[in-house]
Motif scaffolding. Structure first.
Motif, mmCIF file in Angstrom:
data_model
loop_
_atom_site.group_PDB
_atom_site.id
_atom_site.type_symbol
_atom_site.label_atom_id
_atom_site.label_comp_id
_atom_site.label_asym_id
_atom_site.label_seq_id
_atom_site.Cartn_x
_atom_site.Cartn_y
_atom_site.Cartn_z
ATOM 1 N N SER A 18 0.801 -1.238 0.000
ATOM 2 C CA SER A 18 0.000 0.000 0.000
ATOM 3 C C SER A 18 0.830 1.284 0.000
ATOM 4 C CB SER A 18 -0.962 0.007 1.192
ATOM 5 O OG SER A 18 -0.259 -0.189 2.399
ATOM 6 N N GLU A 19 1.933 1.293 0.754
ATOM 7 C CA GLU A 19 2.752 2.525 0.791
ATOM 8 C C GLU A 19 3.363 2.816 -0.574
ATOM 9 O OE1 GLU A 19 2.733 0.969 5.046
ATOM 10 O OE2 GLU A 19 2.957 0.101 3.048
ATOM 11 N N MET A 20 3.811 1.767 -1.272
ATOM 12 C CA MET A 20 4.380 1.972 -2.613
ATOM 13 C C MET A 20 3.300 2.478 -3.571
ATOM 14 S SD MET A 20 7.052 -1.182 -3.188
ATOM 15 C CE MET A 20 6.003 -2.486 -2.570
ATOM 16 N N THR A 21 2.100 1.928 -3.426
ATOM 17 C CA THR A 21 0.994 2.370 -4.274
ATOM 18 C C THR A 21 0.685 3.837 -4.016
ATOM 19 O OG1 THR A 21 0.080 0.141 -4.397
ATOM 20 C CG2 THR A 21 -1.435 1.963 -4.843
ATOM 21 N N TYR A 22 0.652 4.254 -2.741
ATOM 22 C CA TYR A 22 0.373 5.657 -2.418
ATOM 23 C C TYR A 22 1.439 6.593 -2.972
ATOM 24 C CZ TYR A 22 -3.817 5.102 0.511
ATOM 25 O OH TYR A 22 -5.099 4.885 0.951
ATOM 26 N N ALA A 75 -4.712 5.693 8.117
ATOM 27 C CA ALA A 75 -5.191 5.561 9.499
ATOM 28 C C ALA A 75 -4.043 5.883 10.448
ATOM 29 C CB ALA A 75 -5.695 4.144 9.756
ATOM 30 N N ILE A 76 -4.347 6.564 11.540
ATOM 31 C CA ILE A 76 -3.318 6.848 12.536
ATOM 32 C C ILE A 76 -2.693 5.522 12.955
ATOM 33 C CG2 ILE A 76 -4.581 6.741 14.736
ATOM 34 C CD1 ILE A 76 -2.438 9.751 13.616
ATOM 35 N N SER A 77 -1.396 5.519 13.245
ATOM 36 C CA SER A 77 -0.631 4.269 13.405
ATOM 37 C C SER A 77 -1.252 3.277 14.386
ATOM 38 C CB SER A 77 0.800 4.584 13.837
ATOM 39 O OG SER A 77 0.800 5.378 15.011
ATOM 40 N N SER A 78 -1.937 3.762 15.424
ATOM 41 C CA SER A 78 -2.540 2.867 16.424
ATOM 42 C C SER A 78 -3.492 1.857 15.774
ATOM 43 C CB SER A 78 -3.339 3.680 17.451
ATOM 44 O OG SER A 78 -2.707 4.889 17.758
ATOM 45 N N PHE A 79 -4.224 2.299 14.745
ATOM 46 C CA PHE A 79 -5.195 1.438 14.075
ATOM 47 C C PHE A 79 -4.865 1.306 12.586
ATOM 48 C CE2 PHE A 79 -7.429 2.227 17.968
ATOM 49 C CZ PHE A 79 -8.160 1.065 18.185
ATOM 50 N N ALA A 80 -3.574 1.223 12.277
ATOM 51 C CA ALA A 80 -3.124 1.103 10.884
ATOM 52 C C ALA A 80 -2.534 -0.282 10.639
ATOM 53 C CB ALA A 80 -2.073 2.173 10.589
ATOM 54 N N GLY A 81 -2.274 -0.566 9.368
ATOM 55 C CA GLY A 81 -1.612 -1.810 8.986
ATOM 56 C C GLY A 81 -2.567 -2.979 8.881
ATOM 57 N N GLY A 82 -2.068 -4.078 8.352
ATOM 58 C CA GLY A 82 -2.905 -5.268 8.180
ATOM 59 C C GLY A 82 -4.098 -4.958 7.309
ATOM 60 N N THR A 83 -5.283 -5.303 7.770
ATOM 61 C CA THR A 83 -6.482 -5.097 6.954
ATOM 62 C C THR A 83 -6.965 -3.647 6.962
ATOM 63 O OG1 THR A 83 -7.796 -5.845 8.835
ATOM 64 C CG2 THR A 83 -7.304 -7.466 7.154
ATOM 65 N N SER A 84 -6.293 -2.784 7.739
ATOM 66 C CA SER A 84 -6.626 -1.357 7.755
ATOM 67 C C SER A 84 -5.803 -0.624 6.690
ATOM 68 C CB SER A 84 -6.345 -0.797 9.155
ATOM 69 O OG SER A 84 -6.594 0.600 9.204
ATOM 70 N N GLN A 85 -5.741 0.699 6.789
ATOM 71 C CA GLN A 85 -4.947 1.509 5.863
ATOM 72 C C GLN A 85 -3.503 1.645 6.384
ATOM 73 O OE1 GLN A 85 -8.382 2.650 6.512
ATOM 74 N NE2 GLN A 85 -8.597 1.490 4.638
ATOM 75 N N PRO A 86 -2.580 2.095 5.524
ATOM 76 C CA PRO A 86 -1.224 2.386 6.011
ATOM 77 C C PRO A 86 -1.242 3.560 6.993
ATOM 78 C CG PRO A 86 -1.443 3.005 3.691
ATOM 79 C CD PRO A 86 -2.710 2.290 4.076
ATOM 80 N N ALA A 87 -0.155 3.703 7.766
ATOM 81 C CA ALA A 87 -0.122 4.670 8.861
ATOM 82 C C ALA A 87 0.016 6.103 8.369
ATOM 83 C CB ALA A 87 1.025 4.338 9.808
ATOM 84 N N THR A 88 -0.837 6.971 8.894
ATOM 85 C CA THR A 88 -0.856 8.383 8.516
ATOM 86 C C THR A 88 0.512 9.036 8.710
ATOM 87 O OG1 THR A 88 -3.166 8.494 9.214
ATOM 88 C CG2 THR A 88 -2.001 10.593 8.957
ATOM 89 N N GLU A 89 1.101 8.863 9.902
ATOM 90 C CA GLU A 89 2.365 9.545 10.204
ATOM 91 C C GLU A 89 3.470 9.119 9.232
ATOM 92 O OE1 GLU A 89 1.189 7.852 14.333
ATOM 93 O OE2 GLU A 89 0.438 7.609 12.278
ATOM 94 N N SER A 90 3.597 7.816 9.022
ATOM 95 C CA SER A 90 4.690 7.298 8.181
ATOM 96 C C SER A 90 4.566 7.770 6.743
ATOM 97 C CB SER A 90 4.695 5.767 8.218
ATOM 98 O OG SER A 90 4.584 5.313 9.543
#
Length: 464
Positions: free
Chosen positions: A212-216, A230-245
């Motif tokens: 996902s990050e490469m796609t973005y 999604a903010i990192s607390s609820f990011a990754g896996g089946t969620s979205q990549p992390a907002t901060e990163s």
């Protein structure tokens, strides 16, 4: 010249829906809203999807109250919701009067942007909500349900984006619910849509498959206006990549994100203990944080993977998991390559499960699959073969008109049925969408202790 890219934050809806099946109560959201509003987000996705069902069924909350409470706190960022076109937030088509009323009430109660999609990319099923939303003064974003097959080419999606623009969309979203949009295709698709239509373009993906990050990065380079994280607390896996990163990476590459990193840190520090609480309660299953490259092979959304495994485990048939997974693309091909998004993801998954468990393909067929083949959900992307039609519906006729044209107005009947409990039009709409859950909730509301949450750890994650 610095390129601009804006962010939609999903933690209040898709982030938590993807990881904890939308079990976050409003009380977890309210204390951090002012900080989120000051962080520089284009919008906060906080309603729609499975939030309604979850509020009424599991959290003992009024979803409309959640919207109004969040609206009071958020003054700068837009409030955004997800709508399933003529299905609204349910799993079947509703009459036009229900769709118009729901869209109008959503905007009146505080929604700024409605992202509306159809599981089959049948634009006839978007028309009523688009017109109603525009009439009510909302921003209507139509979403392409992205999927892959020999039929779903870049040309097909560009043509679809043009159709949506002609329908009156204010912006377009490429909605990749399975996390299968590759960087190369993402770059080409965004470039060509931006060349073809003059509307803001948003890209939505999930981190499930690990790309996902490469796609973005590639869609940002191609000119996408907004991306969903999604903010990192609820990011990754089946969620979205992390907002901060993602924002740090893009800023380092010369993009203006408009985000304030100190505020993002504060938001993550707020949500981290909430995430840990759900983990300790067993609601956040570690598996949903895993990277699953099989998604790219089988084109199955992460939420659907976990649901299939859960269903098989309950029946002591977890050893059939790979067999069911291999059956999903075959069923999808038989049914004309529908995108695997709610409700079609659940329907295709259930049929694949039945095919494997019964030992004979299409020996057992759910009513929903029969209705789909009859055309009651809309037009499949690819025509279904006569052989498959005959297996599923025999010689029954297939509907070719817009499915909602066959549904008489429903609101008067709904108002009558729930008049004992409904105190507002919003209550009537709750009942229209989720009759049993809404009736239970509205009945409990009469009890002075109704604000005590209903406890449950049963988790079903939807693929949208």
């Amino acid at each position: 010249m610095t390129k601009k890219i804006r962010f939609m934050e999903t933690v209040l809806r898709d982030g938590q829906q993807s990881l904890i099946a939308t079990r976050m109560p409003t009380s977890d959201m309210l204390p951090i809203l002012k900080t989120m509003d000051e962080a520089g987000f284009h919008s906060l996705e906080m309603w729609g999807g499975a939030t309604f069902d979850s509020c009424l069924r599991f959290l003992n909350e009024d979803p409309w109250e959640r919207l109004r409470a969040i609206r009071k706190e958020v003054k700068n960022a837009k409030l955004q919701m997800l709508l399933r076109g003529q299905n609204l937030l349910g799993y079947k088509n509703y009459a036009d009067d229900v769709v118009k009323d729901f869209v109008t009430k959503s905007i009146q109660n505080g929604i700024d942007v409605i992202r509306v999609f159809d599981a089959l990319n049948d634009t006839r099923n978007l028309k009523t909500s688009v017109l109603a939303g525009k009439e009510a003064g909302g921003h209507i974003q139509t979403a392409i349900s992205y999927t892959t097959s020999d039929f779903h080419t870049v040309d097909y999606f560009v043509k679809l984006a043009k159709e949506m623009a002609d329908l009156g969309a204010d912006s377009i979203c490429i909605k990749d619910m399975a996390g299968v949009l590759t960087p190369e295709t993402g770059f080409e698709l965004v470039s060509r849509i931006k060349d073809s239509i003059d509307l803001p373009l948003e890209v939505h993906t999930h981190a499930t498959s690990g790309i996902s990050e490469m796609t973005y990065l590639k869609v940002a380079e191609a000119g996408a206006d907004i991306i969903d994280t999604a903010i990192s607390s609820f990011a990754g896996g089946t969620s979205q990549p992390a907002t901060e990163s993602v924002s740090i990476a893009l800023e380092g590459l010369g993009f203006d994100t408009g985000l304030k990193q100190d505020k993002l840190t504060e938001i993550a520090e707020y949500f981290n203990p909430i995430r840990d609480r759900f983990r300790n309660e067993g609601i956040l299953n570690p598996k949903v944080k895993d990277v699953e490259p099989k998604t790219l092979i089988f084109q199955v959304p992460g939420g659907m993977l976990s649901n299939l495994l859960s269903q098989l485990t309950e029946q002591g048939l977890q050893d059939k998991y790979d067999e069911v997974l291999a059956e999903v693309p075959k069923v999808r091909a038989d049914l004309g390559y529908p995108p695997l998004v709610t409700p079609l993801s659940q329907m295709v998954g259930t049929q694949a499960l039945m095919n494997v468990i019964s030992g004979e393909r299409y020996k057992l067929i759910p009513t929903e699959i029969k209705d789909y083949v009859k055309g009651l959900y809309g037009q499949p992307p690819v025509a279904i073969s006569e052989d498959i039609k005959e297996k599923i519906i025999g010689d029954e006729a297939v509907v070719t008109v817009r499915p909602a044209d066959l549904i008489a107005p429903q609101l008067p009947e709904f108002r009558e049925e729930i008049k004992e409990y409904a105190k507002s039009e919003e209550d009537v709409l709750d009942y229209a969408l989720f009759p049993q859950q809404a009736k239970d909730f509205l009945g409990r509301r009469e009890d002075p202790f109704y604000d005590v949450p209903v406890q449950t750890v049963s988790v079903t994650i939807e693929a949208e």
